[in-house]
Design a protein around this motif. Structure first.
Motif, PDB file in Angstrom:
ATOM      1  N   GLU A   1      42.927  44.212  74.598  1.00  0.00           N
ATOM      2  CA  GLU A   1      43.053  42.782  74.888  1.00  0.00           C
ATOM      3  C   GLU A   1      41.859  42.331  75.714  1.00  0.00           C
ATOM      4  OE1 GLU A   1      46.881  40.597  75.891  1.00  0.00           O
ATOM      5  OE2 GLU A   1      45.881  40.676  77.854  1.00  0.00           O
ATOM      6  N   MET A   2      41.155  41.319  75.201  1.00  0.00           N
ATOM      7  CA  MET A   2      40.034  40.745  75.918  1.00  0.00           C
ATOM      8  C   MET A   2      40.379  39.317  76.327  1.00  0.00           C
ATOM      9  SD  MET A   2      36.108  40.005  74.757  1.00  0.00           S
ATOM     10  CE  MET A   2      36.581  38.524  73.886  1.00  0.00           C
ATOM     11  N   VAL A   3      40.146  39.006  77.595  1.00  0.00           N
ATOM     12  CA  VAL A   3      40.419  37.673  78.131  1.00  0.00           C
ATOM     13  C   VAL A   3      39.121  37.095  78.672  1.00  0.00           C
ATOM     14  CG1 VAL A   3      41.719  36.317  79.806  1.00  0.00           C
ATOM     15  CG2 VAL A   3      42.787  38.323  78.731  1.00  0.00           C
ATOM     16  N   VAL A   4      38.767  35.898  78.215  1.00  0.00           N
ATOM     17  CA  VAL A   4      37.645  35.145  78.781  1.00  0.00           C
ATOM     18  C   VAL A   4      38.260  33.987  79.551  1.00  0.00           C
ATOM     19  CG1 VAL A   4      35.559  33.828  78.305  1.00  0.00           C
ATOM     20  CG2 VAL A   4      36.127  35.811  76.879  1.00  0.00           C
ATOM     21  N   GLU A   5      38.164  34.055  80.880  1.00  0.00           N
ATOM     22  CA  GLU A   5      38.867  33.098  81.740  1.00  0.00           C
ATOM     23  C   GLU A   5      37.869  32.289  82.566  1.00  0.00           C
ATOM     24  OE1 GLU A   5      42.395  33.145  85.175  1.00  0.00           O
ATOM     25  OE2 GLU A   5      41.625  35.018  84.308  1.00  0.00           O
ATOM     26  N   ASP A   6      38.079  30.971  82.564  1.00  0.00           N
ATOM     27  CA  ASP A   6      37.208  30.105  83.380  1.00  0.00           C
ATOM     28  C   ASP A   6      38.044  29.326  84.385  1.00  0.00           C
ATOM     29  OD1 ASP A   6      38.103  27.510  82.313  1.00  0.00           O
ATOM     30  OD2 ASP A   6      37.119  28.123  80.457  1.00  0.00           O
ATOM     31  N   GLU A   7      37.367  28.595  85.256  1.00  0.00           N
ATOM     32  CA  GLU A   7      38.036  27.782  86.270  1.00  0.00           C
ATOM     33  C   GLU A   7      37.680  26.314  86.071  1.00  0.00           C
ATOM     34  OE1 GLU A   7      36.684  29.462  89.929  1.00  0.00           O
ATOM     35  OE2 GLU A   7      37.837  31.316  89.689  1.00  0.00           O
ATOM     36  N   GLY A   8      37.619  25.928  84.810  1.00  0.00           N
ATOM     37  CA  GLY A   8      37.236  24.569  84.468  1.00  0.00           C
ATOM     38  C   GLY A   8      38.385  23.587  84.548  1.00  0.00           C
ATOM     39  N   ALA A   9      38.217  22.450  83.865  1.00  0.00           N
ATOM     40  CA  ALA A   9      39.206  21.370  83.927  1.00  0.00           C
ATOM     41  C   ALA A   9      40.469  21.700  83.143  1.00  0.00           C
ATOM     42  CB  ALA A   9      38.584  20.082  83.388  1.00  0.00           C
ATOM     43  N   GLY A  10      40.400  22.673  82.244  1.00  0.00           N
ATOM     44  CA  GLY A  10      41.571  23.019  81.441  1.00  0.00           C
ATOM     45  C   GLY A  10      41.744  22.091  80.251  1.00  0.00           C
ATOM     46  N   ILE A  11      42.713  22.404  79.440  1.00  0.00           N
ATOM     47  CA  ILE A  11      42.983  21.634  78.220  1.00  0.00           C
ATOM     48  C   ILE A  11      44.356  20.994  78.341  1.00  0.00           C
ATOM     49  CG2 ILE A  11      43.214  21.749  75.699  1.00  0.00           C
ATOM     50  CD1 ILE A  11      41.530  24.330  75.817  1.00  0.00           C
ATOM     51  N   PRO A  12      44.483  19.693  78.067  1.00  0.00           N
ATOM     52  CA  PRO A  12      45.804  19.047  78.108  1.00  0.00           C
ATOM     53  C   PRO A  12      46.771  19.714  77.134  1.00  0.00           C
ATOM     54  CG  PRO A  12      44.052  17.417  78.000  1.00  0.00           C
ATOM     55  CD  PRO A  12      43.407  18.743  77.774  1.00  0.00           C
TER      56      PRO A  12
ATOM     57  N   GLU B   1      45.778  22.243  83.025  1.00  0.00           N
ATOM     58  CA  GLU B   1      44.831  21.226  83.492  1.00  0.00           C
ATOM     59  C   GLU B   1      44.542  21.384  84.978  1.00  0.00           C
ATOM     60  OE1 GLU B   1      44.727  17.098  81.686  1.00  0.00           O
ATOM     61  OE2 GLU B   1      46.827  17.638  81.322  1.00  0.00           O
ATOM     62  N   GLY B   2      43.244  21.341  85.290  1.00  0.00           N
ATOM     63  CA  GLY B   2      42.814  21.452  86.673  1.00  0.00           C
ATOM     64  C   GLY B   2      42.669  22.874  87.174  1.00  0.00           C
ATOM     65  N   LYS B   3      43.109  23.867  86.409  1.00  0.00           N
ATOM     66  CA  LYS B   3      43.045  25.264  86.858  1.00  0.00           C
ATOM     67  C   LYS B   3      42.227  26.164  85.927  1.00  0.00           C
ATOM     68  CE  LYS B   3      47.300  25.276  89.544  1.00  0.00           C
ATOM     69  NZ  LYS B   3      48.582  25.977  89.811  1.00  0.00           N
ATOM     70  N   GLY B   4      41.969  25.734  84.707  1.00  0.00           N
ATOM     71  CA  GLY B   4      41.135  26.542  83.827  1.00  0.00           C
ATOM     72  C   GLY B   4      41.827  26.969  82.544  1.00  0.00           C
ATOM     73  N   THR B   5      41.101  27.744  81.760  1.00  0.00           N
ATOM     74  CA  THR B   5      41.554  28.151  80.432  1.00  0.00           C
ATOM     75  C   THR B   5      41.337  29.648  80.239  1.00  0.00           C
ATOM     76  OG1 THR B   5      40.987  25.985  79.525  1.00  0.00           O
ATOM     77  CG2 THR B   5      41.248  27.780  77.951  1.00  0.00           C
ATOM     78  N   LYS B   6      42.280  30.280  79.557  1.00  0.00           N
ATOM     79  CA  LYS B   6      42.154  31.678  79.163  1.00  0.00           C
ATOM     80  C   LYS B   6      42.094  31.753  77.638  1.00  0.00           C
ATOM     81  CE  LYS B   6      44.795  33.768  82.964  1.00  0.00           C
ATOM     82  NZ  LYS B   6      45.989  34.601  83.260  1.00  0.00           N
ATOM     83  N   ALA B   7      41.037  32.385  77.117  1.00  0.00           N
ATOM     84  CA  ALA B   7      40.959  32.695  75.690  1.00  0.00           C
ATOM     85  C   ALA B   7      41.315  34.169  75.539  1.00  0.00           C
ATOM     86  CB  ALA B   7      39.564  32.412  75.153  1.00  0.00           C
ATOM     87  N   ILE B   8      42.390  34.457  74.806  1.00  0.00           N
ATOM     88  CA  ILE B   8      42.911  35.835  74.719  1.00  0.00           C
ATOM     89  C   ILE B   8      42.775  36.343  73.284  1.00  0.00           C
ATOM     90  CG2 ILE B   8      44.916  37.314  75.095  1.00  0.00           C
ATOM     91  CD1 ILE B   8      45.985  35.085  76.978  1.00  0.00           C
ATOM     92  N   ILE B   9      42.163  37.517  73.158  1.00  0.00           N
ATOM     93  CA  ILE B   9      41.981  38.148  71.845  1.00  0.00           C
ATOM     94  C   ILE B   9      42.606  39.539  71.887  1.00  0.00           C
ATOM     95  CG2 ILE B   9      40.291  39.118  70.247  1.00  0.00           C
ATOM     96  CD1 ILE B   9      38.414  36.895  71.071  1.00  0.00           C
ATOM     97  N   ARG B  10      43.399  39.861  70.892  1.00  0.00           N
ATOM     98  CA  ARG B  10      44.001  41.191  70.780  1.00  0.00           C
ATOM     99  C   ARG B  10      43.530  41.825  69.472  1.00  0.00           C
ATOM    100  NH1 ARG B  10      49.101  41.886  70.234  1.00  0.00           N
ATOM    101  NH2 ARG B  10      49.381  43.655  71.627  1.00  0.00           N
ATOM    102  N   ILE B  11      42.946  43.046  69.590  1.00  0.00           N
ATOM    103  CA  ILE B  11      42.414  43.777  68.437  1.00  0.00           C
ATOM    104  C   ILE B  11      42.966  45.199  68.466  1.00  0.00           C
ATOM    105  CG2 ILE B  11      40.300  44.679  67.343  1.00  0.00           C
ATOM    106  CD1 ILE B  11      40.331  41.772  67.068  1.00  0.00           C
ATOM    107  N   LYS B  12      43.261  45.722  67.288  1.00  0.00           N
ATOM    108  CA  LYS B  12      43.767  47.092  67.194  1.00  0.00           C
ATOM    109  C   LYS B  12      42.687  48.089  67.607  1.00  0.00           C
ATOM    110  CE  LYS B  12      47.273  49.700  65.780  1.00  0.00           C
ATOM    111  NZ  LYS B  12      48.621  49.611  66.346  1.00  0.00           N
ATOM    112  N   GLU B  13      43.094  49.078  68.433  1.00  0.00           N
ATOM    113  CA  GLU B  13      42.137  50.071  68.896  1.00  0.00           C
ATOM    114  C   GLU B  13      42.045  51.251  67.928  1.00  0.00           C
ATOM    115  OE1 GLU B  13      41.701  50.080  73.664  1.00  0.00           O
ATOM    116  OE2 GLU B  13      43.532  51.024  72.908  1.00  0.00           O
ATOM    117  N   VAL B  14      40.901  51.975  68.055  1.00  0.00           N
ATOM    118  CA  VAL B  14      40.715  53.235  67.331  1.00  0.00           C
ATOM    119  C   VAL B  14      41.172  54.362  68.249  1.00  0.00           C
ATOM    120  CG1 VAL B  14      38.991  54.758  66.278  1.00  0.00           C
ATOM    121  CG2 VAL B  14      38.785  52.285  66.046  1.00  0.00           C
ATOM    122  N   ASP B  15      41.683  55.448  67.637  1.00  0.00           N
ATOM    123  CA  ASP B  15      42.093  56.608  68.424  1.00  0.00           C
ATOM    124  C   ASP B  15      40.882  57.139  69.198  1.00  0.00           C
ATOM    125  OD1 ASP B  15      43.281  58.814  69.482  1.00  0.00           O
ATOM    126  OD2 ASP B  15      43.436  59.922  67.605  1.00  0.00           O
TER     127      ASP B  15
END
Length: 472
Positions: A388-399, A448-462
């Motif tokens: 799981e990869m999360v790209v998190e910012d502290e921007g205005a957020g999305i309504p 809103e006012g706290k930011g946005t998280k973009a979350i990506i989940r990808i299957k791992e290799v052994d």
């Protein structure tokens, strides 16, 4: 030859079924007549005749036997005849005066001589009516002393069957009528929705997707088919709206930089705009146009079913670190701090270039929409075979109202945002398609006012298998 319609085929099947029902009913009535009346009458003859034969075996040919035969004649509609001269039967007596007419045949007389009961069903030699009867031999000391003949015209037997026969015929006809009426209703129930679907399909063929098929109260397969058809029409209508909106958006997005480029080029030619300033704007808009065209081509390729990814086992942390390094200068200019929290052991099966494109789009958005002196964090964790990869910012957020739509093509939260500062509006749509091609999941969580998280989940290799492969 024109093929039969479904309605014609159903009516043909109903007509065939009704005809088969009527014919079967006729055969059943004939069978009932034969078995219930004719066979029953013969059985009654045998019972009464056997009783007389038993009396003969006790008393012989006597007046008492004659009286019993006379009594049977009086109480029954059948005719009882006792004769001590079987030749009478051979000559047709007492029913015929013609010596040539025979009530029983020579072979039947021989059967009587052998002690066998003879069943007779043929036309009367004198009265031209069908006769039903039996002849029972009277045997004494292995010698035929006489015979008892019991007979009745079949017309008399038939009279008892007439009333019930008409009742049976009426029942058969009513059943056939019921089949036809039920078939008519069934045909309407089946054919009408199909006709509606055919009409709607023709409308859809001409590009009109608004028509719907009426769904009845029943929950059968036709109702399910009508529901599925309506869902298909609804989906096609939505696709058509989105296509038209997409074409309008593409035209608008292309028109804007082209208008700038044409306007500044004309201004340079007329001398009203400085050449260097004008060429700088034209170059900027040309690059923006190039990005837009490239994004559109990428999206078109990714949406194609035959697009193939060049997948390999990739260290997820290394891929993220490289993408973040590319944005270091841009983040520094806005005084934004980039932080990495990476699981170094996370290995994914992915296309390096496409996953770099995903990270690039997410980081570009996070930095573009974050105010100065804030932090953008890239976090990678592993759990149950998934990275799981999360790209998190502290921007205005999305309504909340816009959160479900931001992944659509050309969608902008702030409609009036200058295209000079915004992207092409395709970045998140491209991310969605790339992640889906990898069999992963992409979602946005924002406040809103706290930011946005973009979350990506990808299957791992052994990891063990990957390290073992590296050592080899």
């Amino acid at each position: 030859m024109k093929p039969l319609s479904i309605g014609a085929k159903i009516w043909l099947a109903i007509g065939t079924a009704a005809l088969a029902f009527v014919v079967s009913g006729g055969f059943l009535i004939a069978f009932l007549y034969e078995k219930l009346y004719v066979d029953e009458q013969l059985g009654q003859f045998m019972e009464e005749g056997s009783a007389l034969v038993s009396f003969y075996e006790k008393e012989g040919l006597s007046e008492e036997l004659d009286e019993r035969v006379e009594w049977a004649n009086e109480r029954s509609r059948a005719q009882f005849l006792l004769t001590d001269d079987p030749m009478e039967l051979a000559s047709g007596a007492p029913f015929a005066a013609d010596e040539d007419a025979q009530l029983i045949t020579f072979e039947e007389r021989q059967s009587l001589l052998d002690g066998e009961t003879v069943v007779i069903r043929r036309e009367h030699p004198r009265f031209q009516q069908e006769l039903l009867g039996i002849a029972l031999p009277l045997i004494s000391e292995n010698k035929l002393e006489g015979a008892i003949f019991i007979s009745m015209p079949l017309a008399v037997v038939y009279e008892a069957f007439v009333d019930i026969q008409w009742a049976l015929y009426a029942a058969v006809l009513f059943a056939a009528f019921f089949v036809v009426i039920s078939g008519k209703r069934m045909t309407k129930h089946i054919v009408e929705p199909l006709r509606e679907m055919k009409a709607s399909a023709k409308e859809m063929e001409n590009g009109h997707f608004s028509k719907r098929v009426a769904i009845g109260k029943s929950h059968d397969e036709l109702a399910e088919l009508a529901h599925s058809f309506n869902e298909l029409a609804k989906s096609l209508e939505q696709v058509d709206r989105e296509r038209n909106a997409f074409l309008a958006n593409v035209a608008h997005e292309l028109r804007t930089p082209l208008s700038y480029m044409i306007g500044y080029a004309e201004g340079i030619q007329e001398g009203v705009i400085e050449r260097n300033k004008g060429m700088a704007v034209i170059e900027k808009e040309a690059k923006r146009l190039d990005r837009l065209v490239n994004d559109l081509l990428d999206l078109a390729q990714l949406e194609g079913s035959d697009y193939r990814l060049d997948k390999e086992a990739l260290p997820f942390a290394e891929l993220a670190r490289e993408a973040v390094a590319a944005f270091a200068w841009q983040a520094e200019q806005k005084h934004i701090q980039l932080e990495l929290e990476l699981d170094e052991d996370s290995i994914i099966d992915a296309d390096w270039d496409r996953m770099q494109q995903v990270l690039t789009n997410l980081l570009a958005n996070a930095i573009a929409y974050s105010p100065p002196f804030t932090t953008v964090t890239v976090r990678i964790t592993s759990s149950n075979g998934w990275a799981e990869m999360v790209v998190e910012d502290e921007g205005a957020g999305i309504p909340v109202a816009d959160l479900s739509s931001v992944q659509k093509r050309f969608y902008r939260v702030k409609k009036g945002r200058s295209r000079q500062n915004g992207g092409t509006g395709l970045g998140l749509a491209i991310v969605q398609e790339i992640v889906a091609k990898h069999g992963g999941d992409f979602q946005l969580v924002s406040q809103e006012g706290k930011g946005t998280k973009a979350i990506i989940r990808i299957k791992e290799v052994d990891v063990g298998a990957f390290k073992e492969g590296e050592q080899r």
